[in-house]
Design an enzyme around this catalytic site. Structure first.
Site, PDB file in Angstrom:
ATOM      1  CE1 TYR A   1      31.586  24.161 -33.841  1.00 53.05           C
ATOM      2  CE2 TYR A   1      29.269  24.061 -33.203  1.00 53.05           C
ATOM      3  CZ  TYR A   1      30.255  24.074 -34.187  1.00 53.05           C
ATOM      4  OH  TYR A   1      29.889  24.013 -35.509  1.00 53.05           O
TER       5      TYR A   1
ATOM      6  CE  LYS B   1      31.692  27.490 -37.294  1.00 58.92           C
ATOM      7  NZ  LYS B   1      32.647  27.164 -38.380  1.00 58.92           N
TER       8      LYS B   1
ATOM      9  CB  THR C   1      26.986  26.131 -36.649  1.00 58.78           C
ATOM     10  OG1 THR C   1      25.998  25.413 -35.922  1.00 58.78           O
ATOM     11  CG2 THR C   1      27.719  27.035 -35.660  1.00 58.78           C
ATOM     12  CG  ASP C   2      21.569  25.341 -36.274  1.00 57.11           C
ATOM     13  OD1 ASP C   2      22.601  24.908 -35.732  1.00 57.11           O
ATOM     14  OD2 ASP C   2      20.551  24.646 -36.440  1.00 57.11           O
ATOM     15  CD  GLU C   3      25.566  23.577 -32.038  1.00 54.96           C
ATOM     16  OE1 GLU C   3      26.212  23.888 -31.036  1.00 54.96           O
ATOM     17  OE2 GLU C   3      25.412  22.409 -32.424  1.00 54.96           O
TER      18      GLU C   3
ATOM     19  CG  ASN D   1      22.200  19.181 -35.635  1.00 55.03           C
ATOM     20  OD1 ASN D   1      21.776  20.284 -35.299  1.00 55.03           O
ATOM     21  ND2 ASN D   1      22.858  18.399 -34.813  1.00 55.03           N
ATOM     22  CG  ASN D   2      25.348  19.183 -42.475  1.00 55.06           C
ATOM     23  OD1 ASN D   2      25.938  19.285 -43.540  1.00 55.06           O
ATOM     24  ND2 ASN D   2      24.656  20.196 -41.975  1.00 55.06           N
TER      25      ASN D   2
ATOM     26  CG  ASP E   1      47.192  24.304 -37.366  1.00 56.89           C
ATOM     27  OD1 ASP E   1      46.166  25.000 -37.422  1.00 56.89           O
ATOM     28  OD2 ASP E   1      47.595  23.749 -36.327  1.00 56.89           O
TER      29      ASP E   1
ATOM     30  NE  ARG F   1      21.014  19.918 -31.206  1.00 55.25           N
ATOM     31  CZ  ARG F   1      20.607  20.396 -30.020  1.00 55.25           C
ATOM     32  NH1 ARG F   1      19.332  20.761 -29.845  1.00 55.25           N
ATOM     33  NH2 ARG F   1      21.439  20.504 -29.007  1.00 55.25           N
TER      34      ARG F   1
HETATM   35  P1  NAD Z   1      34.637  17.928 -38.966  1.00 55.10           P
HETATM   36  O1  NAD Z   1      35.071  18.002 -37.545  1.00 55.10           O
HETATM   37  O2  NAD Z   1      34.130  16.634 -39.514  1.00 55.10           O
HETATM   38  O3  NAD Z   1      35.825  18.380 -39.917  1.00 55.10           O
HETATM   39  C1  NAD Z   1      36.643  19.469 -39.639  1.00 55.10           C
HETATM   40  C2  NAD Z   1      37.858  19.396 -40.562  1.00 55.10           C
HETATM   41  O4  NAD Z   1      38.694  20.540 -40.263  1.00 55.10           O
HETATM   42  C3  NAD Z   1      38.719  18.148 -40.340  1.00 55.10           C
HETATM   43  O5  NAD Z   1      39.102  17.604 -41.582  1.00 55.10           O
HETATM   44  C4  NAD Z   1      39.930  18.673 -39.587  1.00 55.10           C
HETATM   45  O6  NAD Z   1      41.117  17.936 -39.831  1.00 55.10           O
HETATM   46  C5  NAD Z   1      40.021  20.096 -40.117  1.00 55.10           C
HETATM   47  N1  NAD Z   1      40.700  20.994 -39.172  1.00 55.10           N
HETATM   48  C6  NAD Z   1      40.437  21.132 -37.847  1.00 55.10           C
HETATM   49  N2  NAD Z   1      41.283  22.025 -37.300  1.00 55.10           N
HETATM   50  C7  NAD Z   1      42.076  22.485 -38.303  1.00 55.10           C
HETATM   51  C8  NAD Z   1      43.120  23.432 -38.377  1.00 55.10           C
HETATM   52  N3  NAD Z   1      43.537  24.078 -37.281  1.00 55.10           N
HETATM   53  N4  NAD Z   1      43.693  23.680 -39.565  1.00 55.10           N
HETATM   54  C9  NAD Z   1      43.288  23.003 -40.685  1.00 55.10           C
HETATM   55  N5  NAD Z   1      42.315  22.075 -40.671  1.00 55.10           N
HETATM   56  C10 NAD Z   1      41.708  21.816 -39.500  1.00 55.10           C
HETATM   57  O7  NAD Z   1      33.575  19.075 -39.131  1.00 55.10           O
HETATM   58  P2  NAD Z   1      32.235  19.130 -40.016  1.00 55.10           P
HETATM   59  O8  NAD Z   1      31.132  18.547 -39.232  1.00 55.10           O
HETATM   60  O9  NAD Z   1      32.525  18.631 -41.368  1.00 55.10           O
HETATM   61  O10 NAD Z   1      32.004  20.722 -40.051  1.00 55.10           O
HETATM   62  C11 NAD Z   1      32.623  21.515 -41.054  1.00 55.10           C
HETATM   63  C12 NAD Z   1      32.223  22.957 -40.846  1.00 55.10           C
HETATM   64  O11 NAD Z   1      30.818  23.088 -40.941  1.00 55.10           O
HETATM   65  C13 NAD Z   1      32.615  23.527 -39.486  1.00 55.10           C
HETATM   66  O12 NAD Z   1      33.031  24.853 -39.678  1.00 55.10           O
HETATM   67  C14 NAD Z   1      31.331  23.453 -38.680  1.00 55.10           C
HETATM   68  O13 NAD Z   1      31.307  24.454 -37.699  1.00 55.10           O
HETATM   69  C15 NAD Z   1      30.308  23.697 -39.759  1.00 55.10           C
HETATM   70  N6  NAD Z   1      28.971  23.099 -39.513  1.00 55.10           N
HETATM   71  C16 NAD Z   1      28.869  21.769 -39.200  1.00 55.10           C
HETATM   72  C17 NAD Z   1      27.596  21.205 -39.050  1.00 55.10           C
HETATM   73  C18 NAD Z   1      27.407  19.746 -38.730  1.00 55.10           C
HETATM   74  O14 NAD Z   1      26.279  19.330 -38.465  1.00 55.10           O
HETATM   75  N7  NAD Z   1      28.445  18.923 -38.736  1.00 55.10           N
HETATM   76  C19 NAD Z   1      26.456  22.010 -39.207  1.00 55.10           C
HETATM   77  C20 NAD Z   1      26.624  23.371 -39.512  1.00 55.10           C
HETATM   78  C21 NAD Z   1      27.888  23.895 -39.673  1.00 55.10           C
HETATM   79  O1  DAU Z   2      23.376  22.528 -35.400  1.00 59.58           O
HETATM   80  C1  DAU Z   2      24.588  22.417 -36.098  1.00 59.58           C
HETATM   81  C2  DAU Z   2      25.600  21.705 -35.249  1.00 59.58           C
HETATM   82  O2  DAU Z   2      25.197  20.342 -35.186  1.00 59.58           O
HETATM   83  C3  DAU Z   2      27.024  21.818 -35.774  1.00 59.58           C
HETATM   84  O3  DAU Z   2      27.430  23.167 -35.741  1.00 59.58           O
HETATM   85  C4  DAU Z   2      27.986  20.961 -34.942  1.00 59.58           C
HETATM   86  O4  DAU Z   2      29.288  21.002 -35.522  1.00 59.58           O
HETATM   87  C5  DAU Z   2      27.471  19.547 -34.934  1.00 59.58           C
HETATM   88  O5  DAU Z   2      28.302  18.753 -34.109  1.00 59.58           O
HETATM   89  C6  DAU Z   2      26.024  19.483 -34.439  1.00 59.58           C
HETATM   90  O6  DAU Z   2      25.961  19.843 -33.033  1.00 59.58           O
HETATM   91  P1  DAU Z   2      25.011  19.049 -31.990  1.00 59.58           P
HETATM   92  O7  DAU Z   2      25.550  19.250 -30.644  1.00 59.58           O
HETATM   93  O8  DAU Z   2      23.581  19.369 -32.225  1.00 59.58           O
HETATM   94  O9  DAU Z   2      25.261  17.539 -32.528  1.00 59.58           O
HETATM   95  P2  DAU Z   2      25.519  16.161 -31.755  1.00 59.58           P
HETATM   96  O10 DAU Z   2      25.469  15.089 -32.791  1.00 59.58           O
HETATM   97  O11 DAU Z   2      26.709  16.223 -30.873  1.00 59.58           O
HETATM   98  O12 DAU Z   2      24.233  16.033 -30.832  1.00 59.58           O
HETATM   99  C7  DAU Z   2      22.929  16.015 -31.391  1.00 59.58           C
HETATM  100  C8  DAU Z   2      21.946  15.890 -30.237  1.00 59.58           C
HETATM  101  O13 DAU Z   2      22.091  14.585 -29.644  1.00 59.58           O
HETATM  102  C9  DAU Z   2      22.189  16.879 -29.122  1.00 59.58           C
HETATM  103  O14 DAU Z   2      20.937  17.268 -28.552  1.00 59.58           O
HETATM  104  C10 DAU Z   2      22.996  16.082 -28.092  1.00 59.58           C
HETATM  105  C11 DAU Z   2      22.454  14.667 -28.259  1.00 59.58           C
HETATM  106  N1  DAU Z   2      23.435  13.585 -27.993  1.00 59.58           N
HETATM  107  C12 DAU Z   2      24.637  13.621 -28.611  1.00 59.58           C
HETATM  108  C13 DAU Z   2      25.586  12.652 -28.376  1.00 59.58           C
HETATM  109  C14 DAU Z   2      26.933  12.697 -29.053  1.00 59.58           C
HETATM  110  C15 DAU Z   2      23.086  12.534 -27.144  1.00 59.58           C
HETATM  111  O15 DAU Z   2      21.963  12.478 -26.616  1.00 59.58           O
HETATM  112  N2  DAU Z   2      24.013  11.556 -26.915  1.00 59.58           N
HETATM  113  C16 DAU Z   2      25.249  11.577 -27.486  1.00 59.58           C
HETATM  114  O16 DAU Z   2      26.061  10.651 -27.214  1.00 59.58           O
END
Ligand code: NAD
Ligand code: DAU
Length: 347
Positions: A155, A159, A130-132, A184-185, A59, A219
């Site tokens: 969140y 960040k 993140t862009d957020e 968003n990925n 952790d 997004r």
């Molecule tokens: P995810 O939630 O899928 O994965 C997070 C990972 O971190 C998991 O494997 C979890 O077990 C691990 N983790 C969580 N807390 C921990 C701790 N205390 N110690 C060690 N490990 C821990 O997240 P993701 O979507 O893959 O995002 C990865 C990174 O990219 C994050 O920093 C997120 O903010 C950033 N990011 C995500 C997105 C997106 O769209 N998903 C976009 C931009 C940036």
């Molecule tokens: O922009 C980067 C971010 O994208 C990352 O930093 C975050 O880790 C990642 O979770 C993501 O955040 P969002 O909040 O944009 O993603 P999410 O998939 O939760 O939601 C995408 C959009 O869809 C948002 O406008 C909320 C909407 N949504 C989401 C869920 C889960 C719905 O309408 N219904 C839903 O059930």
């Protein structure tokens, strides 16, 4: 090089670990992950036996553990992805986000400062953000690297805070860092709490598709492997003390994206046109919901030559195919705790 990748068992982290393990056989890749609900070693089954790969369960909030592994493995670089990543969870439990995203990041920074002090200029701390952090755009405009931080959810506030700490360690202790802020990925291994994988899973199960508010939120979507490519490039070629925005040049309103996804799913599942769209249900909005994110990715494009390699239609089809071919993965991650989460969030 000994490289520590944190959060490597998660969605994006697993793609980054795979890329580094397979592209750089002479690097030693250490994947540190706490294996929270979002971490899954199944994501890395294909490379788990590679001789240049080691998994470390732990952790990042545990300071003593972080110092121990820095001492033992003498990392030359860190790529930090471990985080609590879901906005809706942050609304229910902000403190978990402060612990991992802020305190966890500061623990890593302190260990880097301590163990790198003799040759700090040869090291690199890469913080994945993140862009957020930039808050919400109106109908026009793009986030650039100089847009002011204006986070709206617990969140994004956590960040933003971690980004500030990384930058501050660069200024105060001369830590060589780079930060990327990505949009968003989507793609394989995406945990089905986020929009695209949740809706794929619900269509498979014939459950409703809960669109928040009026569905007109926007997004900018990027295929996860393109994010991993950008991370590789910035880790090796990015300039110290710089931020790079990463995005897909690919804006979609949620409702339009959901309609496209429904069409692709109907085609793949052999259902008549319009079948999955009938599952759409408008539900209560997310509090503090950011209206629009859109990235200006011109800096990384011009300075480092990066651009996305797949179109949204290609990426979405590959994603749907992956989920349909990996239904066991999906049913494993959606059993047990996930059901409780789903009932709590959506009932
Ligand atoms: P995810 O939630 O899928 O994965 C997070 C990972 O971190 C998991 O494997 C979890 O077990 C691990 N983790 C969580 N807390 C921990 C701790 N205390 N110690 C060690 N490990 C821990 O997240 P993701 O979507 O893959 O995002 C990865 C990174 O990219 C994050 O920093 C997120 O903010 C950033 N990011 C995500 C997105 C997106 O769209 N998903 C976009 C931009 C940036
Ligand atoms: O922009 C980067 C971010 O994208 C990352 O930093 C975050 O880790 C990642 O979770 C993501 O955040 P969002 O909040 O944009 O993603 P999410 O998939 O939760 O939601 C995408 C959009 O869809 C948002 O406008 C909320 C909407 N949504 C989401 C869920 C889960 C719905 O309408 N219904 C839903 O059930």
């Amino acid at each position: 090089m000994n490289i520590l990748i944190t959060g490597g068992a998660g969605f994006i982290g697993s793609h980054v670990v795979r890329r580094f393990v397979t592209t750089y056989p002479n690097y030693h890749i250490y994947n540190l992950d706490a294996l929270t609900y979002a971490g899954n070693l199944e994501n890395l089954k294909d490379i788990e036996k590679a001789s240049n790969y080691k998994f470390l369960k732990g952790d990042i909030v545990d300071e003593a553990f972080i110092f121990e592994i820095f001492k033992e493995y003498r990392f030359d670089g860190v790529i930090h992805l471990a985080a609590e990543s879901h906005v809706d969870r942050s609304i229910k439990d902000p403190l978990a986000f402060v612990k991992t995203n802020v305190i966890g990041t500061v623990n890593l920074l302190n260990a880097a400062k301590e163990f790198w002090k003799d040759d700090i200029e040869e090291k690199r701390f890469y913080h994945v953000s993140t862009d957020e952090v930039y808050g919400s755009l109106g109908q026009i405009g793009l986030f650039t690297e100089t847009t002011s931080y204006d986070p709206n959810s617990p969140y994004s506030a956590s960040k933003a805070s971690s980004d500030h700490f990384v930058r501050a360690y660069g200024e105060t202790y001369n830590l060589p860092y780079v930060i990327t802020n990505c949009s968003n990925n989507y793609g394989p291994n995406h945990f089905p709490e986020k929009l695209i994988p949740l809706f794929i899973n619900n269509i498979i199960e014939g459950k409703s598709l809960p669109v928040y508010g009026d569905g007109k939120y926007t997004r900018d979507w990027l295929f996860v492997e393109d994010h991993a490519t950008a991370i590789d490039l910035v880790f090796h070629k990015g300039n110290n003390h710089e931020t790079y925005n990463i995005g897909g040049f690919n804006e979609w309103q949620n409702i339009e994206l959901v309609q496209l996804l429904c069409q692709i799913m109907d085609g793949k599942l052999g259902k008549p046109a319009g079948f999955s769209e009938k599952l759409i249900e408008y539900v209560k909005d997310r509090p503090g919901h950011d209206l629009r994110y859109a990235i200006d990715a011109n800096k990384i494009n011009k300075e480092l030559g990066w651009k996305p390699s797949v179109t949204f239609e290609q990426g979405l089809e590959r994603t749907v195919d992956w989920f349909l071919q990996n239904k066991e993965w999906l049913s494993r991650v959606t059993s047990g705790e996930y059901q409780e989460y789903y009932n709590k969030m959506y009932s």
